[in-house]
Write a protein that holds these residues in place. Structure first.
Motif, PDB file in Angstrom:
ATOM      1  N   HIS A   1     -12.505  10.154   1.614  1.00 47.46           N
ATOM      2  CA  HIS A   1     -12.994  10.339   2.976  1.00 47.46           C
ATOM      3  C   HIS A   1     -12.463   9.318   3.972  1.00 47.46           C
ATOM      4  O   HIS A   1     -12.443   9.594   5.175  1.00 47.46           O
ATOM      5  CB  HIS A   1     -14.526  10.292   2.985  1.00 47.46           C
ATOM      6  CG  HIS A   1     -15.168  11.392   2.198  1.00 47.46           C
ATOM      7  ND1 HIS A   1     -15.211  12.698   2.637  1.00 47.46           N
ATOM      8  CD2 HIS A   1     -15.780  11.389   0.988  1.00 47.46           C
ATOM      9  CE1 HIS A   1     -15.833  13.451   1.741  1.00 47.46           C
ATOM     10  NE2 HIS A   1     -16.182  12.677   0.733  1.00 47.46           N
ATOM     11  N   ILE A   2     -12.076   8.132   3.506  1.00 48.91           N
ATOM     12  CA  ILE A   2     -11.564   7.115   4.417  1.00 48.91           C
ATOM     13  C   ILE A   2     -10.299   6.500   3.819  1.00 48.91           C
ATOM     14  O   ILE A   2     -10.062   6.614   2.606  1.00 48.91           O
ATOM     15  CB  ILE A   2     -12.616   6.014   4.688  1.00 48.91           C
ATOM     16  CG1 ILE A   2     -13.063   5.337   3.389  1.00 48.91           C
ATOM     17  CG2 ILE A   2     -13.796   6.584   5.450  1.00 48.91           C
ATOM     18  CD1 ILE A   2     -14.043   4.190   3.603  1.00 48.91           C
ATOM     19  N   PRO A   3      -9.471   5.828   4.637  1.00 51.46           N
ATOM     20  CA  PRO A   3      -8.232   5.233   4.120  1.00 51.46           C
ATOM     21  C   PRO A   3      -8.486   4.182   3.051  1.00 51.46           C
ATOM     22  O   PRO A   3      -9.565   3.580   2.991  1.00 51.46           O
ATOM     23  CB  PRO A   3      -7.603   4.604   5.369  1.00 51.46           C
ATOM     24  CG  PRO A   3      -8.209   5.316   6.515  1.00 51.46           C
ATOM     25  CD  PRO A   3      -9.604   5.669   6.087  1.00 51.46           C
ATOM     26  N   ALA A   4      -7.474   3.955   2.236  1.00 48.18           N
ATOM     27  CA  ALA A   4      -7.592   2.949   1.171  1.00 48.18           C
ATOM     28  C   ALA A   4      -7.844   1.560   1.747  1.00 48.18           C
ATOM     29  O   ALA A   4      -8.587   0.765   1.176  1.00 48.18           O
ATOM     30  CB  ALA A   4      -6.333   2.948   0.319  1.00 48.18           C
ATOM     31  N   SER A   5      -7.220   1.251   2.899  1.00 51.91           N
ATOM     32  CA  SER A   5      -7.405  -0.062   3.507  1.00 51.91           C
ATOM     33  C   SER A   5      -8.855  -0.269   3.926  1.00 51.91           C
ATOM     34  O   SER A   5      -9.417  -1.352   3.757  1.00 51.91           O
ATOM     35  CB  SER A   5      -6.475  -0.233   4.712  1.00 51.91           C
ATOM     36  OG  SER A   5      -6.716   0.765   5.677  1.00 51.91           O
TER      37      SER A   5
ATOM     38  N   THR B   1      -2.573  -9.462  -3.897  1.00 48.47           N
ATOM     39  CA  THR B   1      -1.681  -8.836  -4.881  1.00 48.47           C
ATOM     40  C   THR B   1      -1.392  -7.388  -4.516  1.00 48.47           C
ATOM     41  O   THR B   1      -0.239  -6.946  -4.551  1.00 48.47           O
ATOM     42  CB  THR B   1      -2.333  -8.888  -6.283  1.00 48.47           C
ATOM     43  OG1 THR B   1      -2.652 -10.230  -6.607  1.00 48.47           O
ATOM     44  CG2 THR B   1      -1.389  -8.319  -7.333  1.00 48.47           C
ATOM     45  N   THR B   2      -2.438  -6.661  -4.129  1.00 54.38           N
ATOM     46  CA  THR B   2      -2.273  -5.250  -3.792  1.00 54.38           C
ATOM     47  C   THR B   2      -1.352  -5.064  -2.594  1.00 54.38           C
ATOM     48  O   THR B   2      -0.473  -4.205  -2.603  1.00 54.38           O
ATOM     49  CB  THR B   2      -3.645  -4.609  -3.497  1.00 54.38           C
ATOM     50  OG1 THR B   2      -4.475  -4.748  -4.653  1.00 54.38           O
ATOM     51  CG2 THR B   2      -3.501  -3.132  -3.166  1.00 54.38           C
ATOM     52  N   VAL B   3      -1.553  -5.874  -1.565  1.00 54.90           N
ATOM     53  CA  VAL B   3      -0.727  -5.752  -0.358  1.00 54.90           C
ATOM     54  C   VAL B   3       0.733  -6.070  -0.660  1.00 54.90           C
ATOM     55  O   VAL B   3       1.642  -5.364  -0.224  1.00 54.90           O
ATOM     56  CB  VAL B   3      -1.269  -6.671   0.757  1.00 54.90           C
ATOM     57  CG1 VAL B   3      -0.283  -6.738   1.922  1.00 54.90           C
ATOM     58  CG2 VAL B   3      -2.615  -6.170   1.253  1.00 54.90           C
ATOM     59  N   LEU B   4       0.973  -7.136  -1.418  1.00 49.09           N
ATOM     60  CA  LEU B   4       2.358  -7.509  -1.741  1.00 49.09           C
ATOM     61  C   LEU B   4       3.032  -6.451  -2.611  1.00 49.09           C
ATOM     62  O   LEU B   4       4.195  -6.093  -2.383  1.00 49.09           O
ATOM     63  CB  LEU B   4       2.373  -8.872  -2.446  1.00 49.09           C
ATOM     64  CG  LEU B   4       1.963 -10.076  -1.587  1.00 49.09           C
ATOM     65  CD1 LEU B   4       1.926 -11.344  -2.428  1.00 49.09           C
ATOM     66  CD2 LEU B   4       2.934 -10.251  -0.412  1.00 49.09           C
ATOM     67  N   LEU B   5       2.310  -5.951  -3.611  1.00 49.92           N
ATOM     68  CA  LEU B   5       2.883  -4.901  -4.462  1.00 49.92           C
ATOM     69  C   LEU B   5       3.132  -3.617  -3.673  1.00 49.92           C
ATOM     70  O   LEU B   5       4.128  -2.926  -3.903  1.00 49.92           O
ATOM     71  CB  LEU B   5       1.941  -4.616  -5.637  1.00 49.92           C
ATOM     72  CG  LEU B   5       1.926  -5.658  -6.754  1.00 49.92           C
ATOM     73  CD1 LEU B   5       0.869  -5.308  -7.785  1.00 49.92           C
ATOM     74  CD2 LEU B   5       3.285  -5.768  -7.420  1.00 49.92           C
ATOM     75  N   ALA B   6       2.230  -3.302  -2.743  1.00 44.76           N
ATOM     76  CA  ALA B   6       2.424  -2.117  -1.908  1.00 44.76           C
ATOM     77  C   ALA B   6       3.697  -2.235  -1.090  1.00 44.76           C
ATOM     78  O   ALA B   6       4.402  -1.248  -0.850  1.00 44.76           O
ATOM     79  CB  ALA B   6       1.223  -1.914  -0.995  1.00 44.76           C
TER      80      ALA B   6
ATOM     81  N   ASP C   1       6.926   0.368  -0.543  1.00 48.00           N
ATOM     82  CA  ASP C   1       7.659   0.156   0.710  1.00 48.00           C
ATOM     83  C   ASP C   1       6.731   0.210   1.924  1.00 48.00           C
ATOM     84  O   ASP C   1       7.107   0.703   2.984  1.00 48.00           O
ATOM     85  CB  ASP C   1       8.778   1.187   0.859  1.00 48.00           C
ATOM     86  CG  ASP C   1       9.842   0.739   1.858  1.00 48.00           C
ATOM     87  OD1 ASP C   1      10.012  -0.475   2.034  1.00 48.00           O
ATOM     88  OD2 ASP C   1      10.486   1.612   2.471  1.00 48.00           O
ATOM     89  N   GLU C   2       5.509  -0.315   1.768  1.00 48.78           N
ATOM     90  CA  GLU C   2       4.580  -0.382   2.888  1.00 48.78           C
ATOM     91  C   GLU C   2       4.843  -1.645   3.708  1.00 48.78           C
ATOM     92  O   GLU C   2       5.166  -2.688   3.167  1.00 48.78           O
ATOM     93  CB  GLU C   2       3.130  -0.372   2.395  1.00 48.78           C
ATOM     94  CG  GLU C   2       2.722   0.944   1.763  1.00 48.78           C
ATOM     95  CD  GLU C   2       1.254   0.982   1.391  1.00 48.78           C
ATOM     96  OE1 GLU C   2       0.547  -0.022   1.667  1.00 48.78           O
ATOM     97  OE2 GLU C   2       0.806   1.988   0.830  1.00 48.78           O
ATOM     98  N   HIS C   3       4.667  -1.541   5.013  1.00 46.33           N
ATOM     99  CA  HIS C   3       4.936  -2.659   5.919  1.00 46.33           C
ATOM    100  C   HIS C   3       3.784  -3.662   5.890  1.00 46.33           C
ATOM    101  O   HIS C   3       2.621  -3.282   5.909  1.00 46.33           O
ATOM    102  CB  HIS C   3       5.130  -2.142   7.347  1.00 46.33           C
ATOM    103  CG  HIS C   3       5.267  -3.237   8.363  1.00 46.33           C
ATOM    104  ND1 HIS C   3       6.344  -4.093   8.389  1.00 46.33           N
ATOM    105  CD2 HIS C   3       4.441  -3.618   9.374  1.00 46.33           C
ATOM    106  CE1 HIS C   3       6.199  -4.948   9.382  1.00 46.33           C
ATOM    107  NE2 HIS C   3       5.044  -4.681   9.997  1.00 46.33           N
ATOM    108  N   ILE C   4       4.122  -4.953   5.860  1.00 45.13           N
ATOM    109  CA  ILE C   4       3.126  -6.016   5.940  1.00 45.13           C
ATOM    110  C   ILE C   4       3.246  -6.664   7.317  1.00 45.13           C
ATOM    111  O   ILE C   4       4.281  -7.233   7.657  1.00 45.13           O
ATOM    112  CB  ILE C   4       3.330  -7.080   4.852  1.00 45.13           C
ATOM    113  CG1 ILE C   4       3.248  -6.461   3.461  1.00 45.13           C
ATOM    114  CG2 ILE C   4       2.271  -8.179   4.985  1.00 45.13           C
ATOM    115  CD1 ILE C   4       3.479  -7.459   2.347  1.00 45.13           C
ATOM    116  N   ALA C   5       2.186  -6.580   8.110  1.00 48.67           N
ATOM    117  CA  ALA C   5       2.179  -7.191   9.436  1.00 48.67           C
ATOM    118  C   ALA C   5       1.889  -8.685   9.321  1.00 48.67           C
ATOM    119  O   ALA C   5       1.292  -9.156   8.347  1.00 48.67           O
ATOM    120  CB  ALA C   5       1.128  -6.518  10.316  1.00 48.67           C
TER     121      ALA C   5
END
Length: 293
Positions: free
Chosen positions: A90-94, A249-254, A259-263
């Motif tokens: 129902h909502i985004p993973a973030s 860890t999740t953000v870096l692996l993503a 290939d997800e962007h890290i702001a």
């Protein structure tokens, strides 16, 4: 203390891969319950094989320990996993992760009320940094229109996991964590095998097998075993604080795998999280130095 810190951080690193494996599996068309079933079934097989070879005596448990494992593996953890999956629908993973990572604060509050914990100022400061950091890591979570059902599921997941950590601390006071954990995962595997047939795994291609085995080994057999040992060594509140390296860890692996962007603001958030983890340990080192001096 040092072993508990190492266990909790390694557990968090392993659990940080869960979302990555999960996203890869969903991209293949696998169903959420199916992925959870692979995770716990293969995790149980891996643990029992390893302990059966390396330390078979650990698998000999009393009925009381088995009953504790059933409570954790049939009631608490499957409910938390189901709530997490429903939140993602129902909502985004973030957004789910942002709400979920308020569990260190909830775990501390539960410990204060029910376990008579008296946390010092450094614990509250660490929790503040972690909450702030988590908010920055998932800074764009509330920029999108949210489904109230997803928020409620995520809040339920967070609360359930907080209770779960507290119950682990109570249950493992007189029993070694490595004794109870394989049976907890076994019970979870049995629960989800009733919801999704384990025979579906034989229809997977090579990539599917990679995802299934990865789910069973890294964020399950390895990470959950280390989580129990960490709680047994340093308590649920400290584990909750140290384990917040997981979203980093999740953000870096993503970024690297998906290939997800890290702001840049997310990087700042990760720094706050790391500071929240380091702060209690600096205070502990100061105290030990004062006592030894």
């Amino acid at each position: 203390m040092v072993k508990g810190l190492i266990y909790s951080i390694l557990s968090a690193l392993g659990l940080g891969t869960l979302a990555i494996f999960f996203k890869l599996g969903l991209a293949m068309g696998l169903q959420p319950v199916e992925l959870v079933q692979y995770r716990f079934s293969l995790g149980a097989v891996a643990l029992f094989l390893w302990l059966g070879i390396s330390c078979p005596g650990v698998l000999k448990v009393r009925f009381r320990v088995l009953l504790k494992a059933a409570v954790l593996g049939v009631a608490l953890y499957p409910l938390q996993s189901w709530l997490f999956v429903m939140a993602l629908k129902h909502i985004p993973a973030s957004t789910t992760s942002l709400i979920y990572y308020f569990y260190p604060l909830m775990t501390t509050l539960i410990a204060v009320v029910f376990l008579k914990l008296r946390p010092g100022r450094e614990v509250f400061a660490a929790l503040g940094l972690i909450v702030l950091g988590s908010g920055l890591v998932f800074y764009n979570a509330f920029a999108q229109q949210l489904d109230p059902r997803g928020i409620l599921y995520a809040l339920g997941c967070m609360g359930c996991f907080s209770i779960y950590l507290t119950v682990i601390q109570i249950f493992t006071r007189n029993d070694e964590a490595k004794t109870i954990v394989p049976y907890v995962i076994l019970f979870m595997a049995l629960v989800f095998s009733c919801l999704s047939s384990p025979l579906k795994i034989f229809d997977l291609n090579i990539q599917g097998w990679f995802i299934a085995i990865g789910l069973g080994l890294i964020p399950t057999a390895l990470a959950i075993s280390l989580l129990y040992r960490a709680v047994d060594a340093i308590g649920s509140t400290n584990v909750a604080i140290f384990s917040t390296i997981e979203p980093v860890t999740t953000v870096l692996l993503a970024a690297f795998v998906l290939d997800e962007h890290i702001a840049s603001i997310q990087i700042v958030g990760m720094v706050f999280i790391l500071l929240g983890i380091i702060l209690p340990n600096l205070q502990l080192l100061k105290r030990r130095s004062a006592l030894s001096g």
